[in-house]
Design a protein around this motif. Structure first.
Motif, mmCIF file in Angstrom:
data_model
loop_
_atom_site.group_PDB
_atom_site.id
_atom_site.type_symbol
_atom_site.label_atom_id
_atom_site.label_comp_id
_atom_site.label_asym_id
_atom_site.label_seq_id
_atom_site.Cartn_x
_atom_site.Cartn_y
_atom_site.Cartn_z
ATOM 1 N N ILE A 112 0.834 -1.202 0.000
ATOM 2 C CA ILE A 112 0.000 0.000 0.000
ATOM 3 C C ILE A 112 0.868 1.251 0.000
ATOM 4 C CG2 ILE A 112 -1.686 1.324 1.329
ATOM 5 C CD1 ILE A 112 -2.893 -1.328 2.226
ATOM 6 N N ALA A 113 1.967 1.233 0.753
ATOM 7 C CA ALA A 113 2.873 2.388 0.752
ATOM 8 C C ALA A 113 3.362 2.682 -0.662
ATOM 9 C CB ALA A 113 4.053 2.132 1.687
ATOM 10 N N LEU A 114 3.683 1.651 -1.416
ATOM 11 C CA LEU A 114 4.152 1.852 -2.786
ATOM 12 C C LEU A 114 3.031 2.391 -3.673
ATOM 13 C CD1 LEU A 114 6.343 -1.355 -3.196
ATOM 14 C CD2 LEU A 114 7.116 0.975 -2.711
ATOM 15 N N ASP A 115 1.800 1.945 -3.439
ATOM 16 C CA ASP A 115 0.660 2.516 -4.169
ATOM 17 C C ASP A 115 0.521 4.008 -3.875
ATOM 18 O OD1 ASP A 115 -0.077 0.139 -5.354
ATOM 19 O OD2 ASP A 115 -1.789 -0.232 -4.018
ATOM 20 N N GLU A 116 0.652 4.369 -2.595
ATOM 21 C CA GLU A 116 0.501 5.772 -2.216
ATOM 22 C C GLU A 116 1.585 6.618 -2.879
ATOM 23 O OE1 GLU A 116 -2.216 6.004 -0.976
ATOM 24 O OE2 GLU A 116 -2.613 4.798 0.785
ATOM 25 N N ALA A 117 2.801 6.079 -2.959
ATOM 26 C CA ALA A 117 3.882 6.814 -3.620
ATOM 27 C C ALA A 117 3.562 7.015 -5.106
ATOM 28 C CB ALA A 117 5.205 6.080 -3.446
ATOM 29 N N ARG A 118 2.983 6.005 -5.728
ATOM 30 C CA ARG A 118 2.588 6.146 -7.136
ATOM 31 C C ARG A 118 1.510 7.209 -7.284
ATOM 32 N NH1 ARG A 118 -1.225 3.406 -9.543
ATOM 33 N NH2 ARG A 118 -1.196 1.775 -7.947
ATOM 34 N N HIS A 119 0.561 7.249 -6.364
ATOM 35 C CA HIS A 119 -0.455 8.307 -6.397
ATOM 36 C C HIS A 119 0.183 9.683 -6.225
ATOM 37 C CE1 HIS A 119 -3.771 5.269 -5.000
ATOM 38 N NE2 HIS A 119 -3.389 5.086 -6.253
ATOM 39 N N MET A 120 1.190 9.761 -5.368
ATOM 40 C CA MET A 120 1.902 11.028 -5.199
ATOM 41 C C MET A 120 2.468 11.497 -6.532
ATOM 42 S SD MET A 120 3.881 9.966 -1.713
ATOM 43 C CE MET A 120 5.237 11.089 -1.974
ATOM 44 N N ARG A 121 3.064 10.585 -7.285
ATOM 45 C CA ARG A 121 3.655 10.962 -8.570
ATOM 46 C C ARG A 121 2.590 11.427 -9.557
ATOM 47 N NH1 ARG A 121 6.617 6.250 -7.221
ATOM 48 N NH2 ARG A 121 5.638 4.952 -8.824
ATOM 49 N N LEU A 122 1.415 10.825 -9.518
ATOM 50 C CA LEU A 122 0.313 11.288 -10.359
ATOM 51 C C LEU A 122 -0.056 12.729 -10.011
ATOM 52 C CD1 LEU A 122 -2.068 8.169 -10.312
ATOM 53 C CD2 LEU A 122 -0.662 8.955 -12.234
ATOM 54 N N TYR A 123 -0.121 13.018 -8.723
ATOM 55 C CA TYR A 123 -0.478 14.370 -8.300
ATOM 56 C C TYR A 123 0.609 15.375 -8.661
ATOM 57 C CZ TYR A 123 -4.574 12.719 -5.735
ATOM 58 O OH TYR A 123 -5.791 12.183 -5.404
ATOM 59 N N VAL A 124 1.863 14.981 -8.517
ATOM 60 C CA VAL A 124 2.959 15.884 -8.891
ATOM 61 C C VAL A 124 2.834 16.264 -10.366
ATOM 62 C CG1 VAL A 124 5.449 16.065 -9.247
ATOM 63 C CG2 VAL A 124 4.566 15.129 -7.106
ATOM 64 N N ALA A 125 2.553 15.273 -11.216
ATOM 65 C CA ALA A 125 2.427 15.551 -12.647
ATOM 66 C C ALA A 125 1.294 16.528 -12.920
ATOM 67 C CB ALA A 125 2.204 14.245 -13.409
ATOM 68 N N GLN A 126 0.183 16.390 -12.206
ATOM 69 C CA GLN A 126 -0.941 17.299 -12.405
ATOM 70 C C GLN A 126 -0.621 18.705 -11.903
ATOM 71 O OE1 GLN A 126 -3.903 16.575 -14.087
ATOM 72 N NE2 GLN A 126 -2.574 14.853 -14.630
ATOM 73 N N ILE A 127 0.032 18.784 -10.771
ATOM 74 C CA ILE A 127 0.413 20.101 -10.218
ATOM 75 C C ILE A 127 1.345 20.828 -11.195
ATOM 76 C CG2 ILE A 127 1.709 21.222 -8.355
ATOM 77 C CD1 ILE A 127 0.662 18.856 -6.547
ATOM 78 N N GLU A 128 2.302 20.095 -11.744
ATOM 79 C CA GLU A 128 3.240 20.710 -12.683
ATOM 80 C C GLU A 128 2.557 21.070 -13.994
ATOM 81 O OE1 GLU A 128 6.451 17.914 -12.857
ATOM 82 O OE2 GLU A 128 7.340 18.640 -10.964
ATOM 83 N N ARG A 129 1.600 20.273 -14.430
ATOM 84 C CA ARG A 129 0.842 20.598 -15.642
ATOM 85 C C ARG A 129 0.134 21.942 -15.507
ATOM 86 N NH1 ARG A 129 -4.468 20.149 -16.851
ATOM 87 N NH2 ARG A 129 -4.912 18.951 -14.965
ATOM 88 N N LEU A 130 -0.288 22.247 -14.279
ATOM 89 C CA LEU A 130 -0.998 23.501 -14.014
ATOM 90 C C LEU A 130 -0.048 24.672 -13.782
ATOM 91 C CD1 LEU A 130 -3.800 22.006 -11.747
ATOM 92 C CD2 LEU A 130 -4.104 22.975 -14.052
ATOM 93 N N GLY A 131 1.254 24.407 -13.825
ATOM 94 C CA GLY A 131 2.223 25.483 -13.708
ATOM 95 C C GLY A 131 2.757 25.726 -12.313
ATOM 96 N N PHE A 132 2.587 24.757 -11.421
ATOM 97 C CA PHE A 132 3.041 24.904 -10.040
ATOM 98 C C PHE A 132 3.954 23.726 -9.690
ATOM 99 C CE2 PHE A 132 -0.798 27.278 -10.660
ATOM 100 C CZ PHE A 132 -0.535 28.483 -10.023
ATOM 101 N N CYS A 133 4.404 23.666 -8.462
ATOM 102 C CA CYS A 133 5.322 22.595 -8.072
ATOM 103 C C CYS A 133 5.120 22.258 -6.599
ATOM 104 C CB CYS A 133 6.772 23.009 -8.320
ATOM 105 S SG CYS A 133 7.317 24.420 -7.324
ATOM 106 N N ILE A 134 5.701 21.138 -6.165
ATOM 107 C CA ILE A 134 5.657 20.782 -4.754
ATOM 108 C C ILE A 134 6.415 21.856 -3.976
ATOM 109 C CG2 ILE A 134 6.334 19.077 -3.025
ATOM 110 C CD1 ILE A 134 4.027 18.272 -4.959
ATOM 111 N N GLY A 135 5.753 22.407 -2.987
ATOM 112 C CA GLY A 135 6.314 23.515 -2.232
ATOM 113 C C GLY A 135 5.654 24.836 -2.558
ATOM 114 N N SER A 136 4.799 24.848 -3.586
ATOM 115 C CA SER A 136 4.089 26.089 -3.903
ATOM 116 C C SER A 136 3.141 26.488 -2.784
ATOM 117 C CB SER A 136 3.297 25.925 -5.211
ATOM 118 O OG SER A 136 4.149 25.786 -6.327
ATOM 119 N N TYR A 137 2.735 25.508 -1.982
ATOM 120 C CA TYR A 137 1.794 25.752 -0.886
ATOM 121 C C TYR A 137 2.311 25.057 0.368
ATOM 122 C CZ TYR A 137 -0.888 26.567 -5.102
ATOM 123 O OH TYR A 137 -1.286 27.003 -6.341
#
Length: 267
Positions: A112-137
């Motif tokens: 499950i931890a590995l699944d959660e990490a994969r979900h994190m990467r999905l979210y990072v890609a979406q955040i960057e697509r919108l022009g932001f990055c981890i740490g913007s908030y």
């Protein structure tokens, strides 16, 4: 008393290093999991995780609103990213905290931890697509403020699998609809994918809660939630009864969860 670190090259060491690392890259893409387990590990109850410098931890989380603008959607996705990060860390935390739990259970926490990490990467890609990055908030370690008080493995799955991850079945459906209404089909589909994959995590929690306590009934679950957590935080609206049923919730449990109020008898 100094906590004894796990032996190198073990699953326990992998979990220890994942919780403690301050590398964002290592949080997003965990190291390969060893095959060897420690023979007789002690209980190791970690208190705080390592935090990458990109993450600004605040005492209060910002409210998610204004999804019509890319920045509002990025803020929401950033919050979801941090929820997944804490979930991944806390799966590793539970592996270390409850060494007496069955090996099968602890191996499931790794998956499950590995699944959660994969979900994190999905979210990072979406955040960057919108022009932001981890740490913007800024972020809040809300899960870490609550879950380390779990006394046993049953309490842990009561909070994570049957609580926070179950509520995510509702939250992902709600935000998928809101993203779609804002015209962001890609973010909506990611939410739907995460929600569908949470079903297996919830099923894992339901299975092991029943194994640890002898069944899956609402009152036993409610009692296992550590103070100040309550069923109010463990559900969204409308309740995703079909998904929760697929995950193993009995109909009577869902009826009680749906009807529960803070002034209910025994609450």
């Amino acid at each position: 008393m100094t906590m004894r670190e796990p032996e190198g090259g073990t699953v326990e060491r992998w979990a220890w290093d994942y919780v403690h690392t301050t590398s964002l890259a290592s949080k997003l893409t965990p190291a390969a999991v060893p095959e060897r387990w420690e023979a007789s590990p002690p209980a190791r109850r970690l208190i705080v995780p390592g935090r990458p410098p990109e993450l600004r931890v605040a005492g209060r989380a910002a409210k998610v609103r204004g999804l019509s603008a890319p920045e509002g959607r990025a803020r929401a996705l950033h919050t979801f990213f941090h929820h997944e990060l804490q979930a991944a860390e806390l799966m590793a935390w539970a592996l270390l905290a409850f060494p007496g739990a069955p090996r099968e259970f602890r191996a499931g926490l790794v998956r499950i931890a590995l699944d959660e990490a994969r979900h994190m990467r999905l979210y990072v890609a979406q955040i960057e697509r919108l022009g932001f990055c981890i740490g913007s908030y800024s972020v809040r370690d809300w899960f870490w403020e609550r879950i380390p008080s779990c006394a046993d493995a049953a309490s842990f799955v009561a909070v994570m699998g049957l609580g926070l991850e179950s509520a995510n079945l509702e939250h992902t459906a709600s935000f998928a609809a809101r993203f779609r209404e804002a015209g962001d089909e890609e973010a909506a589909r990611v939410q739907e994918l995460v929600g569908q994959e949470e079903v297996a995590h919830v099923r894992f929690g339901a299975r092991w809660f029943a194994a640890f306590t002898g069944g899956l009934d609402f009152e036993t679950w409610r009692i296992k939630l550590p103070t100040p957590l309550s069923p109010m935080l463990m559900r969204g609206h409308p309740l995703q009864r079909d998904l929760r049923t697929r995950a193993g919730f009995p109909a009577a449990f869902l009826d009680e969860l749906s009807a529960w109020q803070p002034d209910s008898p025994g609450s």
